[in-house]
Design a protein around this motif. Sequence first.
Motif, PDB file in Angstrom:
ATOM      1  N   LEU A 170     -10.351  -1.298   2.936  1.00 48.36           N
ATOM      2  CA  LEU A 170     -10.915  -1.922   1.738  1.00 48.36           C
ATOM      3  C   LEU A 170     -10.770  -3.435   1.956  1.00 48.36           C
ATOM      4  CD1 LEU A 170      -9.418   0.346  -1.112  1.00 48.36           C
ATOM      5  CD2 LEU A 170     -11.388   0.756   0.389  1.00 48.36           C
TER       6      LEU A 170
ATOM      7  N   MET B  78      -8.683  -6.139  -0.061  1.00 48.52           N
ATOM      8  CA  MET B  78      -7.232  -6.198   0.083  1.00 48.52           C
ATOM      9  C   MET B  78      -6.950  -6.849   1.431  1.00 48.52           C
ATOM     10  SD  MET B  78      -6.117  -4.927  -2.750  1.00 48.52           S
ATOM     11  CE  MET B  78      -4.571  -4.029  -2.868  1.00 48.52           C
TER      12      MET B  78
ATOM     13  N   TYR C  13      -3.682   1.280  -9.720  1.00 49.95           N
ATOM     14  CA  TYR C  13      -3.885   1.731  -8.335  1.00 49.95           C
ATOM     15  C   TYR C  13      -3.790   3.248  -8.199  1.00 49.95           C
ATOM     16  CZ  TYR C  13      -2.768  -3.173  -7.412  1.00 49.95           C
ATOM     17  OH  TYR C  13      -2.764  -4.538  -7.398  1.00 49.95           O
ATOM     18  N   GLY C  14      -4.021   3.719  -6.947  1.00 44.90           N
ATOM     19  CA  GLY C  14      -3.615   5.051  -6.571  1.00 44.90           C
ATOM     20  C   GLY C  14      -2.127   4.983  -6.245  1.00 44.90           C
TER      21      GLY C  14
ATOM     22  N   GLU D  55      -4.517   8.927  -9.038  1.00 46.05           N
ATOM     23  CA  GLU D  55      -5.319   7.712  -9.187  1.00 46.05           C
ATOM     24  C   GLU D  55      -5.134   7.137 -10.581  1.00 46.05           C
ATOM     25  OE1 GLU D  55      -6.919   6.217  -6.747  1.00 46.05           O
ATOM     26  OE2 GLU D  55      -7.836   4.660  -7.968  1.00 46.05           O
ATOM     27  N   LYS D  56      -4.761   5.887 -10.634  1.00 47.99           N
ATOM     28  CA  LYS D  56      -4.596   5.135 -11.891  1.00 47.99           C
ATOM     29  C   LYS D  56      -3.814   5.931 -12.945  1.00 47.99           C
ATOM     30  CE  LYS D  56      -7.825   2.083 -10.295  1.00 47.99           C
ATOM     31  NZ  LYS D  56      -8.988   2.591  -9.638  1.00 47.99           N
TER      32      LYS D  56
ATOM     33  N   VAL E 278      -1.337   2.909  -3.132  1.00 47.26           N
ATOM     34  CA  VAL E 278      -2.285   3.021  -2.024  1.00 47.26           C
ATOM     35  C   VAL E 278      -2.909   1.640  -1.877  1.00 47.26           C
ATOM     36  CG1 VAL E 278      -4.446   4.124  -1.341  1.00 47.26           C
ATOM     37  CG2 VAL E 278      -2.741   5.420  -2.661  1.00 47.26           C
TER      38      VAL E 278
ATOM     39  N   THR F  65      -9.116   9.397  -3.815  1.00 43.73           N
ATOM     40  CA  THR F  65      -7.785   9.969  -4.050  1.00 43.73           C
ATOM     41  C   THR F  65      -7.859  11.472  -4.364  1.00 43.73           C
ATOM     42  OG1 THR F  65      -6.944   7.854  -4.809  1.00 43.73           O
ATOM     43  CG2 THR F  65      -5.727   9.796  -5.543  1.00 43.73           C
TER      44      THR F  65
HETATM   45  C1  G1P Z   1      -9.103   1.719  -5.009  1.00 47.59           C
HETATM   46  C2  G1P Z   1      -8.434   3.074  -4.812  1.00 47.59           C
HETATM   47  C3  G1P Z   1      -6.962   2.996  -5.209  1.00 47.59           C
HETATM   48  C4  G1P Z   1      -6.272   1.897  -4.447  1.00 47.59           C
HETATM   49  C5  G1P Z   1      -7.027   0.559  -4.667  1.00 47.59           C
HETATM   50  C6  G1P Z   1      -6.455  -0.548  -3.792  1.00 47.59           C
HETATM   51  O1  G1P Z   1      -9.161   1.436  -6.395  1.00 47.59           O
HETATM   52  O2  G1P Z   1      -9.113   4.037  -5.569  1.00 47.59           O
HETATM   53  O3  G1P Z   1      -6.331   4.224  -4.932  1.00 47.59           O
HETATM   54  O4  G1P Z   1      -4.933   1.760  -4.878  1.00 47.59           O
HETATM   55  O5  G1P Z   1      -8.419   0.700  -4.334  1.00 47.59           O
HETATM   56  O6  G1P Z   1      -7.111  -1.748  -4.084  1.00 47.59           O
HETATM   57  P1  G1P Z   1     -10.151   0.312  -6.999  1.00 47.59           P
HETATM   58  O7  G1P Z   1      -9.509  -1.003  -6.674  1.00 47.59           O
HETATM   59  O8  G1P Z   1     -11.465   0.475  -6.328  1.00 47.59           O
HETATM   60  O9  G1P Z   1     -10.193   0.569  -8.471  1.00 47.59           O
END
Ligand code: G1P
Length: 297
Positions: A132, A135, A172-173, A198-199, A211, A239
Amino acid sequence: MSKPIRKAVMPVAGLGTRVLPGAKTVAKELLNVVDRPIIAYAVAEARAAGIEHIVMVTGRGKQALEDYFDHHIELEAQLAAKGKTELLAEILADLPKAGEMSFVRQMRPLGLGHAVWCARDLIGDEPFAVILPDMLMAAERPALAQAVDAYDKVGGNIIVVEPVAEEDTHRYGVVALEGGRENYAGRGAPTRMQAMVEKPAQGTAPSNLIVSGRYILQPEIFDLLSAQEAGAGGEVQLTDSMVKLMATQDFHALEYDGVTYDCGDKIGLLRANVAFALMRPDLGAEARSAVEALLRA
Ligand code: G1P
């Protein structure tokens, strides 16, 4: 021996609502951290982990991302004519070799699980990484390379995690370790996981390990993702499919050694810019006096 990790998926279709209005016309992944777009750091990290092919999952309005990873003939000719060879080399170093990068379009914003699923045909039947790019991870040994090291030891699926304050886990997850916190092998040591959520609602998280945006997954995840069931926030969550895969495959959490900057967030992006400028051998001293002067004012 486990199959090598040769390919990485980078979901880059997100709207960047937390960094609007800038992200309205400039893909958030193209916002600069010092003088390079966020996405270029992610690609460099993937390469440092031995990744040979990157699949970007893009969306509407993200065409400039493809252009960044293509030649800009006029600019390159200008820099060459002016003798700016170092800058030219830096620009060329970010480019993939022909055929090393693919782009697939996520046509509707249905969630991270759906974005990863869009890459299924390009990944095929082999384990792969997910990065991702928002991050941004600063680490001596790049974060994905640390995940690959762990994968070489234990195989299966690896989820890079990091501890956050309890009150932030709901964003987050969050992972639950087998045997709970007492069983935690600590930073750098892959620890078996038992579950993931998740969340989670405030106060219900199974741990404070989130995560953090680097994964190594087995291709069977695609069969599970194809069900496309909506989870938290009404989105198809990666997740949820990982939790299902956990019933038949090993998952290890790995706390990596480094610092994460959430560049999808205003303050995270600011922190990344300051931190990366301070770390730069060519800019660090000047950046430090500029920041100190601002803080004194
Ligand atoms: C996603 C994932 C989540 C993770 C996060 C990290 O969430 O679903 O599990 O902890 O990225 O940035 P999002 O940021 O897309 O809501």
